[in-house]
Each structure stands twice: as structure tokens, then as C-alpha cells.
Design an enzyme around this catalytic site. Structure first.
Site, PDB file in Angstrom:
ATOM      1  CB  CYS A 190     102.687  -4.642 -10.118  1.00 17.65           C
ATOM      2  SG  CYS A 190     103.707  -3.302 -10.783  1.00 17.65           S
ATOM      3  CG  ASP A 194     132.490  -8.732 -15.899  1.00 19.06           C
ATOM      4  OD1 ASP A 194     133.183  -9.085 -14.929  1.00 19.06           O
ATOM      5  OD2 ASP A 194     131.822  -7.691 -15.915  1.00 19.06           O
ATOM      6  CB  CYS A 246     103.354  -5.456 -13.802  1.00 18.44           C
ATOM      7  SG  CYS A 246     105.008  -5.970 -13.281  1.00 18.44           S
ATOM      8  CB  CYS A 303     106.988  -7.379 -10.585  1.00 21.20           C
ATOM      9  SG  CYS A 303     106.393  -5.801  -9.933  1.00 21.20           S
ATOM     10  CG  ASP A 359     125.703  -7.872 -18.799  1.00 22.87           C
ATOM     11  OD1 ASP A 359     126.190  -7.268 -17.817  1.00 22.87           O
ATOM     12  OD2 ASP A 359     126.216  -7.829 -19.933  1.00 22.87           O
ATOM     13  CG  HIS A 364     108.387  -2.820 -11.609  1.00 23.29           C
ATOM     14  ND1 HIS A 364     107.148  -3.271 -12.015  1.00 23.29           N
ATOM     15  CD2 HIS A 364     108.767  -1.854 -12.499  1.00 23.29           C
ATOM     16  CE1 HIS A 364     106.778  -2.603 -13.099  1.00 23.29           C
ATOM     17  NE2 HIS A 364     107.744  -1.744 -13.411  1.00 23.29           N
TER      18      HIS A 364
END
Length: 379
Positions: free
Chosen positions: A315, A96, A310, A312, A272, A342
């Protein structure tokens, strides 16, 4: 900007909403949309290795031109091969302009048509003057695939006259950024401003379309204090009815899962936000039941993982809410790392599922099912 480096293919549009699926082609790889982009403000997504981000399915990440211009400096980053080499990330990067950070300095900001003068209160306190040309020099030295024009981000609430002046100034700066930007291997996006005034948003967009061949647009000045219902009053018609169909649309600074789901329905392609990693470091986890505050004593004996099913690392690895509660309470860095993994996985997976729903022509049902989840209103 050379079209051989950057193209956007629109591959599907949902029949019942304005949701789209596409592919943004960049020199460092393709970006499937809709997409959430993890934020690595100072050339790092805090606590995570590039390989971990790739494992989560991240396709593009962000860095911040203001912060990197202060430390270590854009010239040093360029000397060391640019951001991709510097941070060891070989995928697409977006930087940015730093405009949001500059204007968040409040009373220490002075601006005119020439540029903006601000005090680096979060660094050494010195005064810095940026012209749009200075900002483009920083962006080109950092070397990201996508860079943003210098703009004035307005707070909420704000007087219409103030917002109107910000649109005029941002439009003028967009012209100068377009003239100053010369890297063919880097795309310069314009930014649509206008606060909560649709007519000012349309004026901003019209000016951007007339002054430069921007390959994509950021939509700035939202999620700056307003209720998200107010945001959608202008965002929905702007994105769905007025923005160019064959250019990517990037809603800047938004990471609320419910807002992402409804943003996609309006036709937004890119998002974002620092929300998933910042809240992770504060001990909060995303879930279909809403936010889970792992600092809360009710998790002390909870043997379940954050979200059943999940994928991730937290998990999948079997780390329980009880263990994460312990890590958070003891301020162990592993707690923030596992929760960051996560939360980013949660948003990346949400966008993967959204993309599939668009391609299969069932996005309206996807939105309905999301809104029926017990935690959707918690966002």
C-alpha cells in the site's frame, strides 16, 4: 528450564475485559504481547526475507518440527548452527512439535502410550516412530527459543471418549517431554487439549500444572473444523478464569482477525497461523472491509490500494488493486509476495493497536469498534 533465560512480565490488564499486555523475555529478544507470529513452516516465511519481516514489525516467527525433521533433517540444522543461523533470523523462534501434521495423516497413524507411528505420505512414504523423547531430541537440535510438547490433536467433531483418551495421552507425553527436555536456553511449553469439553480442558491444565514447571501454555485442538462461536464457549472461560495469570497463553493455529480481537479479550497472548500468507498466495488480501479476492474481475480497473492508510510495502508503494489483480491472474510471484507483506502487516498492526488499547484501558471499546467495521463479520 532456567528462569534466567525466560520470564514473562504482565504489565497491563484491561478493566472491562480479560485482555492483557505483557513482555515475554527470551535469549533472542523480547516479545511484546498480545502478538501474532508469522509461520515459516520449513524455515522460511514463504517469499519473504528476514529483513522484510523485521520491517513489518514481526518479533517472533514459527517453524515446524515435523517438516524440518524430514527435510533437511534436525541433525543437519544443528550442524549448521541451529535454526537462527540456518535461516538468518536473529529474533525469537518457536517450533511446534509437529503433532498436528502427524495426526493429519489420518489412517496412516498408529499411537499408544509409547509414542506415535506414522507414514510420511507428504515425503518419501516411509514409516517413522516418534516417542516424546525423540520429539524433544528434534526440538533441541533445531534450537528454537520456544518448543512445544508432543501432543495428540483431536479433530472436530469427535466422540468424547476419543477426546478424553487424547487428553490422557497428551498428559502422559507432557511428563515425558518435561523429563527429556534439558536445554536451559530453550523454553518448553505444555499444551492444553480437551476439544470442546471444558471439564477435559481443565483436567488437561491441572495435570500440566502438576507434572512440570512449564513456563507457558499452548492451547491446542481449536480451529480444527468447529465454528468459532463454538470454540469460544470453552476457550473464553478456560483462558479468562482458569489459566495461570503469570504465564503466556498461546492459542495455536488461529489467524482470523476477528478471532484474534476476541481472543485477546479472553486473555490470549500469542497467536499463529498460515492463513495470512496462504491466502495471499491464493490471491486474497485482508482489509477492514473483509477479505478481498483479487482474482475477481471487479478489481481489474480499481486504482485504489488495498487499504487506505495502510503502511505495508504494497500500500505504501502505491501498488493498485488493478495491478495486483493482474499479478494474481498471471500467477506472477510478486503478487503473492506483496499480498503476504500486506496480510502480515495487517495482523501485526492489529495486535499493536490491541496492545495499546489494553495498556490505555480501553480494550472493550476497541472490540466494539472492530465489530462495527463492515468487514468484521466476513471473517
Amino acid at each position: 528450564m532456567s528462569s534466567k533465560w525466560f520470564t514473562y512480565d504482565l504489565i497491563a490488564e484491561d478493566p472491562a475485559t480479560h485482555a492483557r499486555a505483557g513482555v515475554l523475555h527470551t535469549p533472542h529478544g523480547d516479545v511484546p504481547t498480545p502478538i501474532f507470529m508469522p509461520v515459516g513452516t520449513k524455515a522460511t516465511v514463504k517469499g519473504l526475507l528476514p529483513e522484510q519481516l523485521k520491517g513489518l514489525g514481526a518479533k517472533i516467527i514459527l517453524a515446524n518440527a515435523y517438516h524440518l525433521s524430514q527435510r533437511p533433517g534436525a541433525d543437519l540444522v544443528a550442524e549448521l548452527g541451529g535454526l537462527h543461523d540456518f535461516m538468518r533470523w536473529d529474533g525469537p523462534i518457536l517450533t511446534d512439535s509437529g503433532g498436528f501434521q502427524v495426526f493429519s495423516h489420518g489412517d496412516f497413524v498408529r499411537l499408544d502410550e509409547g509414542g506415535v507411528t506414522f507414514r510420511t505420505v507428504d515425503y518419501d512414504g516411509s514409516y517413522v516412530h516418534w516417542t516424546p523423547e525423540d520429539n524433544m531430541a528434534i526440538a533441541q537440535s533445531l534450537g528454537a527459543d520456544i518448543v512445544m510438547q508432543l501432543d495428540q490433536c483431536t479433530p472436530y467433531p469427535a466422540e468424547r471418549a476419543f477426546v478424553e483418551r487424547a487428553v490422557e495421552l497428551s498428559s502422559l507425553w507432557a511428563e515425558r517431554c518435561a523429563r527429556a527436555h534439558t536445554r536451559e536456553d530453550q523454553a518448553l511449553f505444555g499444551i492444553v487439549q480437551g476439544g470442546m469439553h471444558l471439564d477435559l480442558r481443565l483436567r488437561s491444565l491441572e495435570h500440566l500444572e502438576s507434572c512440570g514447571d512449564f513456563p507457558g501454555y499452548g492451547i491446542g485442538g481449536y480451529s480444527v473444523g468447529e465454528d468459532h462461536a463454538i470454540m469460544f464457549e470453552t476457550l473464553a472461560p478456560l483462558a479468562s478464569e482458569h489459566m495461570p495469570r503469570h504465564k503466556p497463553r498461546y492459542l495455536m493455529g488461529v489467524g482470523n482477525p476477528t478471532t484474534l480481537v476476541h481472543g485477546v479479550a479472553c486473555g490470549i497472548d500469542m497467536f499463529d497461523c498460515v492463513l495470512p500468507t496462504r491466502t495471499a498466495r491464493m490471491g486474497c488480501a485482508f482489509s477492514s472491509a473483509g477479505r478481498l479476492n483479487l482474482r475477481h474481475a471487479r478489481f481489474a480497473h480499481d486504482r485504489s490500494v488495498l487499504e487506505e492508510g495502510c503502511g505495508c510495502p504494497a500500500c505504501r508503494g502505491g501498488f493498485t488493486r488493478s495491478y495486483l489483480h493482474h499479478l494474481v491472474k498471471q500467477r506472477e510471484m510478486l503478487g503473492g509476495i506483496l499480498l503476504s507483506l500486506h496480510n502480515l502487516h495487517f495482523l501485526l498492526e492489529l495486535m499493536r493497536q490491541a496492545r495499546t488499547a489494553v495498556i490505555e484501558g480501553r480494550y472493550a471499546d476497541f472490540v466494539r469498534r472492530w465489530d462495527e467495521l463492515p468487514g468484521s463479520a466476513d471473517w
